[in-house]
Design a protein around this motif. Structure first.
Motif, PDB file in Angstrom:
ATOM      1  N   THR A  20       0.843  -1.189   0.000  1.00  0.00           N
ATOM      2  CA  THR A  20       0.000   0.000   0.000  1.00  0.00           C
ATOM      3  C   THR A  20       0.881   1.242   0.000  1.00  0.00           C
ATOM      4  OG1 THR A  20      -1.787  -1.153   1.149  1.00  0.00           O
ATOM      5  CG2 THR A  20      -1.810   1.246   1.246  1.00  0.00           C
ATOM      6  N   CYS A  21       0.650   2.134  -0.977  1.00  0.00           N
ATOM      7  CA  CYS A  21       1.456   3.353  -1.070  1.00  0.00           C
ATOM      8  C   CYS A  21       0.786   4.346  -1.999  1.00  0.00           C
ATOM      9  CB  CYS A  21       2.861   3.031  -1.581  1.00  0.00           C
ATOM     10  SG  CYS A  21       2.902   2.281  -3.234  1.00  0.00           S
ATOM     11  N   GLU A  22       1.315   5.557  -1.994  1.00  0.00           N
ATOM     12  CA  GLU A  22       0.936   6.589  -2.946  1.00  0.00           C
ATOM     13  C   GLU A  22       2.228   7.280  -3.336  1.00  0.00           C
ATOM     14  OE1 GLU A  22      -2.693   9.331  -2.689  1.00  0.00           O
ATOM     15  OE2 GLU A  22      -1.018  10.674  -2.166  1.00  0.00           O
ATOM     16  N   VAL A  23       2.682   7.057  -4.584  1.00  0.00           N
ATOM     17  CA  VAL A  23       3.992   7.531  -5.014  1.00  0.00           C
ATOM     18  C   VAL A  23       3.909   8.304  -6.331  1.00  0.00           C
ATOM     19  CG1 VAL A  23       5.332   5.747  -3.829  1.00  0.00           C
ATOM     20  CG2 VAL A  23       4.471   5.303  -6.130  1.00  0.00           C
ATOM     21  N   LEU A  24       4.903   9.162  -6.532  1.00  0.00           N
ATOM     22  CA  LEU A  24       5.057   9.890  -7.784  1.00  0.00           C
ATOM     23  C   LEU A  24       5.840   9.025  -8.766  1.00  0.00           C
ATOM     24  CD1 LEU A  24       6.100  13.393  -6.406  1.00  0.00           C
ATOM     25  CD2 LEU A  24       3.899  12.781  -7.425  1.00  0.00           C
ATOM     26  N   VAL A  25       5.362   8.945  -9.992  1.00  0.00           N
ATOM     27  CA  VAL A  25       6.050   8.203 -11.043  1.00  0.00           C
ATOM     28  C   VAL A  25       6.163   9.129 -12.245  1.00  0.00           C
ATOM     29  CG1 VAL A  25       5.984   6.165 -12.521  1.00  0.00           C
ATOM     30  CG2 VAL A  25       5.027   6.040 -10.232  1.00  0.00           C
ATOM     31  N   ALA A  87      -9.480   6.890  -2.927  1.00  0.00           N
ATOM     32  CA  ALA A  87      -8.597   5.725  -2.941  1.00  0.00           C
ATOM     33  C   ALA A  87      -9.434   4.477  -2.676  1.00  0.00           C
ATOM     34  CB  ALA A  87      -7.521   5.870  -1.873  1.00  0.00           C
ATOM     35  N   PRO A  88      -9.130   3.380  -3.357  1.00  0.00           N
ATOM     36  CA  PRO A  88      -9.883   2.149  -3.113  1.00  0.00           C
ATOM     37  C   PRO A  88      -9.624   1.626  -1.704  1.00  0.00           C
ATOM     38  CG  PRO A  88      -8.064   1.768  -4.650  1.00  0.00           C
ATOM     39  CD  PRO A  88      -8.105   3.225  -4.373  1.00  0.00           C
ATOM     40  N   ALA A  89     -10.617   0.972  -1.137  1.00  0.00           N
ATOM     41  CA  ALA A  89     -10.474   0.364   0.187  1.00  0.00           C
ATOM     42  C   ALA A  89      -9.747  -0.968   0.036  1.00  0.00           C
ATOM     43  CB  ALA A  89     -11.848   0.135   0.811  1.00  0.00           C
ATOM     44  N   PRO A  90      -8.933  -1.365   1.017  1.00  0.00           N
ATOM     45  CA  PRO A  90      -8.260  -2.662   0.921  1.00  0.00           C
ATOM     46  C   PRO A  90      -9.261  -3.812   1.020  1.00  0.00           C
ATOM     47  CG  PRO A  90      -7.756  -1.584   3.018  1.00  0.00           C
ATOM     48  CD  PRO A  90      -8.584  -0.633   2.225  1.00  0.00           C
ATOM     49  N   VAL A  91      -9.070  -4.825   0.185  1.00  0.00           N
ATOM     50  CA  VAL A  91      -9.889  -6.037   0.188  1.00  0.00           C
ATOM     51  C   VAL A  91      -8.929  -7.214   0.188  1.00  0.00           C
ATOM     52  CG1 VAL A  91     -11.625  -7.382  -1.061  1.00  0.00           C
ATOM     53  CG2 VAL A  91     -11.749  -4.883  -1.087  1.00  0.00           C
ATOM     54  N   ASP A  92      -9.121  -8.158   1.104  1.00  0.00           N
ATOM     55  CA  ASP A  92      -8.225  -9.307   1.194  1.00  0.00           C
ATOM     56  C   ASP A  92      -8.119 -10.030  -0.146  1.00  0.00           C
ATOM     57  OD1 ASP A  92      -7.905  -8.655   3.814  1.00  0.00           O
ATOM     58  OD2 ASP A  92      -9.051 -10.340   4.620  1.00  0.00           O
ATOM     59  N   GLY A  93      -6.884 -10.377  -0.514  1.00  0.00           N
ATOM     60  CA  GLY A  93      -6.629 -11.112  -1.738  1.00  0.00           C
ATOM     61  C   GLY A  93      -6.593 -10.262  -2.992  1.00  0.00           C
ATOM     62  N   ILE A  94      -6.708  -8.940  -2.853  1.00  0.00           N
ATOM     63  CA  ILE A  94      -6.782  -8.064  -4.020  1.00  0.00           C
ATOM     64  C   ILE A  94      -5.733  -6.962  -3.934  1.00  0.00           C
ATOM     65  CG2 ILE A  94      -8.217  -6.339  -5.196  1.00  0.00           C
ATOM     66  CD1 ILE A  94     -10.612  -8.021  -4.562  1.00  0.00           C
ATOM     67  N   VAL A  95      -5.132  -6.656  -5.093  1.00  0.00           N
ATOM     68  CA  VAL A  95      -4.282  -5.478  -5.245  1.00  0.00           C
ATOM     69  C   VAL A  95      -5.041  -4.533  -6.172  1.00  0.00           C
ATOM     70  CG1 VAL A  95      -2.127  -4.555  -6.180  1.00  0.00           C
ATOM     71  CG2 VAL A  95      -2.123  -6.733  -4.954  1.00  0.00           C
ATOM     72  N   ALA A  96      -5.227  -3.302  -5.733  1.00  0.00           N
ATOM     73  CA  ALA A  96      -5.891  -2.287  -6.558  1.00  0.00           C
ATOM     74  C   ALA A  96      -4.893  -1.183  -6.871  1.00  0.00           C
ATOM     75  CB  ALA A  96      -7.101  -1.714  -5.832  1.00  0.00           C
ATOM     76  N   MET A  97      -4.909  -0.713  -8.109  1.00  0.00           N
ATOM     77  CA  MET A  97      -4.042   0.398  -8.527  1.00  0.00           C
ATOM     78  C   MET A  97      -4.917   1.510  -9.078  1.00  0.00           C
ATOM     79  SD  MET A  97      -0.787  -1.428 -10.406  1.00  0.00           S
ATOM     80  CE  MET A  97      -1.586  -1.287 -11.965  1.00  0.00           C
ATOM     81  N   ARG A 110      -1.515   5.249  -6.813  1.00  0.00           N
ATOM     82  CA  ARG A 110      -1.940   4.647  -5.547  1.00  0.00           C
ATOM     83  C   ARG A 110      -1.998   3.141  -5.724  1.00  0.00           C
ATOM     84  NH1 ARG A 110      -7.041   8.573  -4.750  1.00  0.00           N
ATOM     85  NH2 ARG A 110      -5.960  10.312  -3.755  1.00  0.00           N
ATOM     86  N   VAL A 111      -1.443   2.427  -4.768  1.00  0.00           N
ATOM     87  CA  VAL A 111      -1.535   0.972  -4.729  1.00  0.00           C
ATOM     88  C   VAL A 111      -2.111   0.615  -3.369  1.00  0.00           C
ATOM     89  CG1 VAL A 111      -0.283  -1.213  -4.841  1.00  0.00           C
ATOM     90  CG2 VAL A 111       0.484   0.726  -6.230  1.00  0.00           C
ATOM     91  N   VAL A 112      -3.175  -0.196  -3.361  1.00  0.00           N
ATOM     92  CA  VAL A 112      -3.818  -0.609  -2.122  1.00  0.00           C
ATOM     93  C   VAL A 112      -3.967  -2.124  -2.162  1.00  0.00           C
ATOM     94  CG1 VAL A 112      -5.888  -0.416  -0.687  1.00  0.00           C
ATOM     95  CG2 VAL A 112      -5.078   1.570  -1.969  1.00  0.00           C
ATOM     96  N   SER A 113      -3.434  -2.799  -1.142  1.00  0.00           N
ATOM     97  CA  SER A 113      -3.508  -4.259  -1.069  1.00  0.00           C
ATOM     98  C   SER A 113      -4.214  -4.683   0.208  1.00  0.00           C
ATOM     99  CB  SER A 113      -2.104  -4.873  -1.063  1.00  0.00           C
ATOM    100  OG  SER A 113      -1.413  -4.551  -2.235  1.00  0.00           O
ATOM    101  N   GLY A 114      -5.016  -5.717   0.077  1.00  0.00           N
ATOM    102  CA  GLY A 114      -5.590  -6.347   1.250  1.00  0.00           C
ATOM    103  C   GLY A 114      -4.607  -7.390   1.768  1.00  0.00           C
ATOM    104  N   LYS A 115      -5.020  -8.122   2.779  1.00  0.00           N
ATOM    105  CA  LYS A 115      -4.174  -9.189   3.320  1.00  0.00           C
ATOM    106  C   LYS A 115      -4.052 -10.299   2.281  1.00  0.00           C
ATOM    107  CE  LYS A 115      -5.715  -8.283   7.990  1.00  0.00           C
ATOM    108  NZ  LYS A 115      -6.570  -8.764   9.085  1.00  0.00           N
TER     109      LYS A 115
END
Length: 139
Positions: A20-25, A87-97, A110-115
């Motif tokens: 999970t992060c929010e970075v400049l690219v 920003a998307p909410a974290p959901v287990d088993g999922i990576v959202a960008m 933004r990258v958000v990962s669940g467990k």
């Protein structure tokens, strides 16, 4: 002159190691992730127009502003909106960008990962199973 995009983690790609992060690219980058959904590395190939071109988990694609791409075991998907999105909410088993914004060749990613683990049952493909009949006469 337009304001420079701001990201919570700046250009510190190491902040993404937990998934999970929010970075400049602003150009090609390799970003280590947590391994949720089988994605341990995100490769940004380029920042173009209003988004990025990327590779993740053995697939490649593009992600535009106001869109969210999700990756999970055996699948993925994306959705877009005409308006900025939270920003998307974290959901287990999922990576959202998500691309929060793009300006002058710099994207806020933004990258958000669940467990780690299986995704919600609604995302698991329904694969029919059947029993193989036993051959006659004990073969």
């Amino acid at each position: 002159m337009p304001a420079v995009p701001v990201a919570a983690d700046g250009s510190d790609y190491a902040a993404c190691a937990d998934g999970t992060c929010e970075v400049l690219v602003s150009g090609p980058a390799e970003i280590a992730l947590s391994g949720t959904a089988g994605i341990s590395k995100l490769v940004v190939r380029a920042v173009e127009g209003n988004g990025i071109r990327f590779e993740a988990g053995g697939s490649s694609g593009s992600l535009s502003a106001n869109c969210i791409s999700t990756f999970y075991e055996n699948g993925g998907g994306s959705s877009c909106s005409t308006a900025p999105r939270e920003a998307p909410a974290p959901v287990d088993g999922i990576v959202a960008m998500q691309i929060a914004s793009v300006q002058d060749g710099t994207a806020v990613l933004r990258v958000v990962s669940g467990k780690p683990g299986p995704p919600p049952a609604s995302l698991v493909p329904n694969i029919p199973t059947f029993e193989i009949p036993k051959p006659p006469f004990g073969y």
